[in-house]
Enzyme design. Structure first.
Site, short mmCIF file in Angstrom:
data_model
loop_
_atom_site.label_atom_id
_atom_site.label_comp_id
_atom_site.label_asym_id
_atom_site.label_seq_id
_atom_site.Cartn_x
_atom_site.Cartn_y
_atom_site.Cartn_z
CB SER A 95 -4.79 1.44 15.78
OG SER A 95 -4.07 0.76 14.79
CG ASP A 124 -4.34 -1.39 8.29
OD1 ASP A 124 -4.40 -2.26 7.24
OD2 ASP A 124 -3.31 -1.48 8.91
N GLY A 170 -2.30 -7.85 14.44
CA GLY A 170 -2.28 -7.59 13.19
C GLY A 170 -3.69 -7.54 12.58
CG LEU A 171 -6.34 -9.64 13.45
CD1 LEU A 171 -7.10 -10.54 14.39
CD2 LEU A 171 -6.31 -10.07 12.21
CB SER A 172 -6.62 -2.98 11.17
OG SER A 172 -5.69 -3.07 10.42
CG ASP A 198 -0.44 0.09 2.41
OD1 ASP A 198 0.88 -0.27 2.76
OD2 ASP A 198 -1.40 -0.13 3.36
CB SER A 240 -11.11 2.71 26.15
OG SER A 240 -11.30 1.26 25.73
CE1 TYR A 289 3.77 -1.26 7.93
CE2 TYR A 289 4.63 0.89 7.58
CZ TYR A 289 3.71 -0.06 7.08
OH TYR A 289 2.66 0.22 6.22
CD GLU A 344 -2.01 3.96 12.48
OE1 GLU A 344 -3.30 3.96 12.57
OE2 GLU A 344 -1.44 3.26 12.88
#
Ligand code: GLA
Length: 387
Positions: free
Chosen positions: A131, A175, A127-129, A39, A70, A227, A163
């Site tokens: 955020s 994401d 790793g499933l987004s 991306d 939260s 990253y 982000e």
């Protein structure tokens, strides 16, 4: 499930702030089927939304104050003055929603103030987004309540700015777009250069198939530096090749490109991954569009090998999931998301799921790793208003 979760979050809001929220919104986590680390190279990705969501109850206020709470992190609400929001000043999870308010304001939208109460079922650090789900749910709520009229892709862009600049993580656009734009029963084929998109039907159950998520429980948060290094290496590759982005290197021009990179070994490996991965996305799209879902399995597995050997962002636990899956009859498997931990996905015949689940448990026990969390991923809805 969603209605129950919405009701709980609504009640949580009222208990906390003593008033009713103006509404309740949800945004999902995602799995990326194929197209990893493409991306930020202007390439192709293909995520789909999970049933797991971040849910936000929100009420506007008119005194320039943002209160964030939260249910997942019990503490008093964090109170911030919107006029004082500044990049890289917020700590922990509040940086994501605060960053969205900052980005909306930066883009010229009046932000009067808000009370926010959130609860998320998206596993964090997997790793499933999780955020991006937090960002997009708050962006959508404020878009609705403030009547901003922004389109989904515009919300995704603003969340990415939050982000990148406010939180300080150099991620791409996948994401946030997945959370904002995915549709139930579909995977999202996204061209990250111009954000054009196509919803690709992806109904696994109708074909007797399942897609498992295997969360290795290895938290990937520490990997931000890695990253950034991969991203910088890709940008260096594009510069050396004289293109705007690695997207511009066609697959049949790969050998010539690698020759031109000479002894830049590290960059050569990154370029090879990105170029071949874009091609894999295109091939997966055409297989799915012609109904050959089982045939995407080997492409998923090839994608994993490329991330492991060329991009070098896998880890022992992720490799173990993939090797175990393939040895136990899965059609294909790969790590998903940023890497260095998090989750792998496994495409399998529905009948093979119990044996595969057991095989993962046994393999992890044998290797002395923490037991993985295995669940089925059903392509679900993108962000939406619930109440
Ligand atoms: C993370 C980033 C995305 C993308 C993936 C890798 O999830 O947030 O933008 O780069 O890694 O494909």
């Amino acid at each position: 499930m969603a209605a129950e979760h919405a009701q709980q979050v609504r009640e949580g809001f009222t208990a906390l702030y003593g008033t009713e929220p103006d509404g309740v919104w949800a945004a999902p986590g995602r799995v990326n089927l194929i197209g990893e680390h493409t991306d930020y190279n202007d390439g192709f990705v293909m995520p789909f939304a999970l049933p797991h969501t971040a849910v936000a109850a929100v009420a506007l206020r008119h005194d320039g104050v943002l209160r964030l709470h939260s249910a997942d992190m019990p503490s008093d609400p964090v109170e911030l003055r919107i006029a004082d929001l500044a990049p890289e000043t917020a700590d922990g999870w509040t940086a994501y929603p605060a960053g969205v308010v900052w980005a909306l304001r930066q883009a010229g939208h009046e932000m009067p103030g808000a009370d926010v109460h959130l609860a998320s079922t998206v596993p964090s650090g997997a790793g499933l987004s999780s955020s991006a789900a937090l960002e997009v749910v708050v962006a959508l709520a404020l878009n609705d309540l403030c009547g901003l009229g922004l389109k989904r892709w515009q919300l995704a862009r603003l969340c990415q700015r939050a982000e990148n600049i406010y939180v300080g993580a150099p991620t791409g656009i996948m994401d946030q777009t997945a959370a904002a734009c995915c549709q139930a029963g579909h995977a999202l084929f996204l061209d990250t250069r111009d954000l054009s998109q196509r919803q690709i039907p992806f109904d696994l159950a109708a074909q007797g198939l399942r897609l498992l998520v295997v969360d290795t429980q290895v938290k990937h948060a520490h990997s931000e530096g890695e990253y950034g290094k991969r991203r910088a290496g890709c940008e260096k590759g594009a510069a050396l090749l004289g293109v705007d982005a690695l997207r511009d290197v066609p697959c049949d021009g790969l050998d010539a490109a690698l020759d031109r990179l000479g002894d830049e070994e590290e960059v050569r490996r990154l370029v090879k991954h990105v170029v071949t991965e874009n091609r894999r996305v295109e091939r997966v799209v055409s297989l799915l569009e012609s109904g050959e879902t089982r045939a995407i399995g080997p492409l998923l597995t090839e994608g994993h090998a490329s991330l492991r050997d060329d991009f070098r962002i896998s880890c022992a636990e992720l490799d173990l999931v993939v090797d175990t899956a393939l040895a136990s009859g899965a059609l294909g498997a790969r790590m998903t998301g940023g890497g260095f931990g998090g989750s792998a996905i496994v495409l399998a015949e529905a009948d093979d799921v119990p044996a595969l689940t057991k095989a993962f448990e046994d393999a992890f026990t044998h290797a002395g790793f923490t037991a993985p969390r295995v669940f089925e991923a059903v392509p679900s809805a993108g962000a939406r208003r619930l109440v």
